[in-house]
Design an enzyme around this catalytic site. Structure first.
Site, PDB file in Angstrom:
ATOM      1  CG  ASP A 475      -8.318 -10.549 -14.852  1.00 33.32           C
ATOM      2  OD1 ASP A 475      -7.355  -9.821 -14.550  1.00 33.32           O
ATOM      3  OD2 ASP A 475      -8.264 -11.804 -14.842  1.00 33.32           O
ATOM      4  CG  HIS A 476      -6.159  -3.542 -15.138  1.00 30.43           C
ATOM      5  ND1 HIS A 476      -6.393  -3.218 -16.455  1.00 30.43           N
ATOM      6  CD2 HIS A 476      -5.646  -2.410 -14.576  1.00 30.43           C
ATOM      7  CE1 HIS A 476      -6.050  -1.970 -16.684  1.00 30.43           C
ATOM      8  NE2 HIS A 476      -5.589  -1.448 -15.563  1.00 30.43           N
TER       9      HIS A 476
END
Length: 506
Positions: A475-476
């Site tokens: 998850d950036h």
């Protein structure tokens, strides 16, 4: 207190609202004990056996196998005191369906029926009026009763069909009975281009309207050779007549060929309808997986990185581990070392084991390590609770038990809840790697690919080495490129040389 207890489908946790009855483990008339499994139910998480809340005798089963029922719905009735004798009959007279007592005629007569929906009381606008009419704003509307007409005189006897000016009887109906349907002879069409008469005896070279399909040079050749094109069967496109057809007809009669069965295009064409389709209901585990994957894919911004690693030393370490006396009865697979590598890398990079919670990031000090497992009911992700506290042997036992339970379809909802980080072993299918989708609530998932023998530069020389490819999706919003790369690099370093990594990190 009533002896008959109704058992409702319980809430199995994790917000589940319904379940499908897979199999009844008891039948009507069976004597059951407290906490005896009575039914197997598949929820959106897993298939579970539900125990009885009371001991007694089964009186009724309300839903057959294969039925999906909501939580709180009665599914079985149990007589909790079958030794007290037969059940008392109801005091009132029941209807054939056994629901309510039969009302008397006097009570029915005293009931005032409300007008049906859409009906208007007599005398009001739109309601009934004298003479079967409808009351309107001024006067009365049209009659709604059937109109009365004077009887007509007897109809004239049927006459013969009247021929048209062309002399052809078209079967005109006169009186009460239709005239016989005539047989119209096929019209004769004269082909002005080749002088041939086109009728029902023409060959297949005759096209629409009885015209012969042939090019002008072919027509001229037929005219010169005295061949009637209307008697030929064309071998060209769309049944057109070719020069070869004309020349063969002019050279003399040919032996009659055996009839060939011709199948129409509509019959021989492949069917693409519902008879060649299969419709599978989306429910249970597959339905929940689809919802979770769709929500995750369009909520968390995914980034995937890849790393190819020489795992020859790790595979040799596994062989030495299997040879030890205390490990001979334990199933040891490469997944065990990958799991250990992930747990050690999390200790070095704790932010990877976290959850996005809107206004804050929740970093978890425990690791519930999920292992994606393919089952007959769909993809499930059970997890090993607090895996970071386990020894290597305890981790091996937990992974083996988790996989066996998943394959048998007995994974409980509790085992699939609360995961914090996941591994998907796509290598068992012979796949090198993939771009996995994050399970909801997690920030990272690792794809472990197949271990293959490949040419690899080792100590300055090209040698055959055992190589695998890792794929890490994260998850950036939580993990930036630097953190994700370091985490993946640490996993690769452990698999490249497990002994050195353990000495350096622990």
């Amino acid at each position: 207190m009533s002896r008959i207890k109704t058992f409702n489908l319980p809430d199995l946790g994790e917000g589940l609202t319904e379940g499908e009855i897979l199999a009844w483990l008891v039948k009507v008339g069976d004597t059951i004990e407290l906490n005896q499994p009575i039914v197997e139910v598949e929820t959106a998480k897993a298939a579970v056996e539900i125990p009885a809340k009371w001991a007694g005798q089964v009186q009724a089963i309300h839903h057959p196998e294969g039925t999906t029922v909501e939580v709180g719905t009665p599914i079985i009735a149990i007589d909790t005191d079958p030794g007290a004798g037969p059940l008392e009959a109801p005091s009132t007279t029941a209807t054939p369906s056994g629901d309510l007592p039969t009302p008397s005629a006097a009570s029915l007569a005293a009931v005032e029926l409300a007008p049906a929906e859409g009906m208007v009381e007599p005398g009001l606008i739109g309601g009934a009026a004298p003479g079967g009419r409808t009351a309107v704003l001024v006067g009365y509307g049209p009659r709604t009763t059937a109109a009365k007409r004077r009887p007509r005189k007897a109809a004239a006897p049927a006459q013969a069909a009247v021929p048209t000016s062309s002399g052809v009887d078209h079967g005109v109906v006169v009186g009460d009975k239709p005239a016989a349907t005539p047989v119209i002879p096929a019209p004769q069409v004269h082909d002005r281009r080749d002088g041939a008469r086109s009728d029902g005896a023409r060959g297949s070279g005759a096209g629409l309207g009885g015209l012969v399909l042939a090019k002008p040079p072919v027509r001229k050749l037929a005219k010169d050779l005295g061949v009637d094109l209307g008697t030929l069967t064309g071998s060209g496109p769309l049944g057109s007549i070719t020069r070869e057809d004309v020349q063969q007809a002019a050279s003399g009669p040919v032996a009659a060929a055996e009839p060939v069965a011709v199948t129409s295009t509509a019959t021989s064409a492949a069917s693409f309808g519902a008879d060649r389709e299969q419709r599978i209901p989306v429910k249970g585990v597959r339905k929940l997986t689809a919802e979770n994957m769709s929500r995750s894919a369009f909520t968390a911004p995914h980034v995937t990185e890849f790393l190819t690693v020489d795992v020859t030393r790790a595979m040799k370490a596994l062989e030495r581990l299997r040879a030890r006396r205390e490990w001979r009865d334990v199933r040891v697979s490469p997944l065990l070392l990958v799991a250990k590598a992930v747990l050690l890398a999390v200790k070095r990079h704790p932010m990877v084991n976290s959850t996005w919670a809107g206004d804050e990031i929740v970093v978890k000090e425990y690791v519930n390590l999920g292992i994606a497992a393919a089952t007959e009911r769909g993809l499930i992700v059970p997890n090993v609770k607090d895996a970071g506290r386990l020894s290597l042997r305890e981790l091996a036992d937990a992974l083996n038990g988790l996989v066996q339970t998943a394959k048998s379809g007995r994974t409980s909802p509790a085992d699939m809840s609360g995961g914090t980080l996941t591994i998907t072993n796509v290598g068992v299918f012979g796949v090198d790697t993939g771009t996995p989708i994050l399970p909801p609530g997690e920030s990272a998932i690792l794809a472990f690919g197949a271990v293959r023998e490949m040419p690899w530069v080792h100590k300055g020389k090209v040698k055959a080495r055992q190589v695998t490819t890792l794929g890490l999706s994260f998850d950036h919003r939580i993990i930036d490129g630097e953190l994700g790369s370091k985490f993946l690099r640490d996993i690769g370093d452990f698999l490249a040389d497990p002994e050195a990594a353990l000495l350096a990190w622990t």
